[in-house]
Design a protein around this motif. Structure first.
Motif, PDB file in Angstrom:
ATOM      1  N   ALA A   1       0.832  -1.214   0.000  1.00 51.51           N
ATOM      2  CA  ALA A   1       0.000   0.000   0.000  1.00 51.51           C
ATOM      3  C   ALA A   1       0.861   1.256   0.000  1.00 51.51           C
ATOM      4  O   ALA A   1       0.564   2.222  -0.726  1.00 51.51           O
ATOM      5  N   ALA A   2       1.913   1.287   0.807  1.00 54.94           N
ATOM      6  CA  ALA A   2       2.800   2.461   0.837  1.00 54.94           C
ATOM      7  C   ALA A   2       3.488   2.653  -0.504  1.00 54.94           C
ATOM      8  O   ALA A   2       3.571   3.792  -1.022  1.00 54.94           O
ATOM      9  N   ASP A   3       3.954   1.575  -1.092  1.00 52.62           N
ATOM     10  CA  ASP A   3       4.636   1.666  -2.383  1.00 52.62           C
ATOM     11  C   ASP A   3       3.687   2.143  -3.478  1.00 52.62           C
ATOM     12  O   ASP A   3       4.036   3.013  -4.284  1.00 52.62           O
ATOM     13  N   GLN A   4       2.490   1.603  -3.492  1.00 52.55           N
ATOM     14  CA  GLN A   4       1.515   1.996  -4.522  1.00 52.55           C
ATOM     15  C   GLN A   4       1.108   3.455  -4.366  1.00 52.55           C
ATOM     16  O   GLN A   4       0.990   4.188  -5.355  1.00 52.55           O
ATOM     17  N   ALA A   5       0.880   3.884  -3.124  1.00 53.43           N
ATOM     18  CA  ALA A   5       0.493   5.286  -2.896  1.00 53.43           C
ATOM     19  C   ALA A   5       1.604   6.232  -3.333  1.00 53.43           C
ATOM     20  O   ALA A   5       1.343   7.261  -3.972  1.00 53.43           O
ATOM     21  N   ALA A   6       2.855   5.892  -3.006  1.00 51.64           N
ATOM     22  CA  ALA A   6       3.973   6.759  -3.396  1.00 51.64           C
ATOM     23  C   ALA A   6       4.141   6.808  -4.915  1.00 51.64           C
ATOM     24  O   ALA A   6       4.390   7.874  -5.488  1.00 51.64           O
ATOM     25  N   LYS A   7       3.976   5.667  -5.571  1.00 49.73           N
ATOM     26  CA  LYS A   7       4.087   5.636  -7.034  1.00 49.73           C
ATOM     27  C   LYS A   7       3.003   6.481  -7.696  1.00 49.73           C
ATOM     28  O   LYS A   7       3.278   7.240  -8.629  1.00 49.73           O
ATOM     29  N   VAL A   8       1.774   6.315  -7.232  1.00 52.10           N
ATOM     30  CA  VAL A   8       0.656   7.055  -7.843  1.00 52.10           C
ATOM     31  C   VAL A   8       0.814   8.546  -7.595  1.00 52.10           C
ATOM     32  O   VAL A   8       0.608   9.364  -8.500  1.00 52.10           O
ATOM     33  N   TYR A   9       1.208   8.928  -6.368  1.00 52.71           N
ATOM     34  CA  TYR A   9       1.376  10.355  -6.094  1.00 52.71           C
ATOM     35  C   TYR A   9       2.550  10.931  -6.884  1.00 52.71           C
ATOM     36  O   TYR A   9       2.477  12.056  -7.381  1.00 52.71           O
ATOM     37  N   ALA A  10       3.631  10.165  -7.025  1.00 53.13           N
ATOM     38  CA  ALA A  10       4.791  10.655  -7.789  1.00 53.13           C
ATOM     39  C   ALA A  10       4.434  10.854  -9.254  1.00 53.13           C
ATOM     40  O   ALA A  10       4.928  11.789  -9.894  1.00 53.13           O
ATOM     41  N   ALA A  11       3.561  10.020  -9.777  1.00 51.26           N
ATOM     42  CA  ALA A  11       3.194  10.123 -11.194  1.00 51.26           C
ATOM     43  C   ALA A  11       2.113  11.164 -11.434  1.00 51.26           C
ATOM     44  O   ALA A  11       2.138  11.868 -12.445  1.00 51.26           O
ATOM     45  N   SER A  12       1.142  11.283 -10.510  1.00 47.65           N
ATOM     46  CA  SER A  12      -0.004  12.160 -10.769  1.00 47.65           C
ATOM     47  C   SER A  12      -0.019  13.428  -9.932  1.00 47.65           C
ATOM     48  O   SER A  12      -0.617  14.423 -10.338  1.00 47.65           O
TER      49      SER A  12
END
Length: 145
Positions: A57-68
């Motif tokens: 969950a932490a990895d996915q949230a960071a990836k999505v926020y970094a991209a969007s």
């Protein structure tokens, strides 16, 4: 013939009295020794699954926020991952922090904390007892929009 039993008949009478006690002892010892071991294995598996859920969950949230750059979208992505692992998104604590002012090129950190409940423990007065809290942090570099 005397009224007393011969030695062969006495040993047969004693063995008839003990018949079936080995089965009862086996069942009692199995319940006393095996159930706690199964509970400990279940508790360890629950902790490990929650640790995997927090990491993903932490990895996915960071990836999505970094991209969007959208915090709501990142929280939604973390919630989807938590649901996939069988956790309620409301039961997890999701926090975001940036190394600078969250501008492109800065590092964004997402931390997820999950309180792991005790397996097979009932709720008491509306609250559930927790074994421990697992936490995971992921970091990604913010991209240009």
């Amino acid at each position: 013939m005397p009224a007393s039993l011969s030695p062969d008949r006495r040993s047969t009478a004693q063995s008839n009295a003990d018949e079936g006690s080995a089965l009862i002892e086996f069942i009692a010892l199995t319940l006393l020794l095996l159930l706690p071991v199964v509970w400990l294995i279940t508790a360890a598996a629950s902790l490990q699954a929650s640790a995997y859920a927090a990491t993903a969950a932490a990895d996915q949230a960071a990836k999505v926020y970094a991209a969007s750059g959208d915090q709501a979208l990142a929280a939604e992505a973390a919630g989807a991952v938590l649901r996939d692992f069988g956790h309620s998104p409301e039961a997890a604590d999701l926090r975001r922090s940036c190394s600078a002012s969250c501008e492109p090129g800065a590092v964004v950190h997402y931390t997820v904390d999950i309180a792991v409940p005790l397996p097979a423990a009932p709720e008491f007065l509306g609250s559930r007892s927790h074994m421990m809290t697992v936490s995971s942090t992921a970091a990604h570099v913010l991209k240009e929009p």
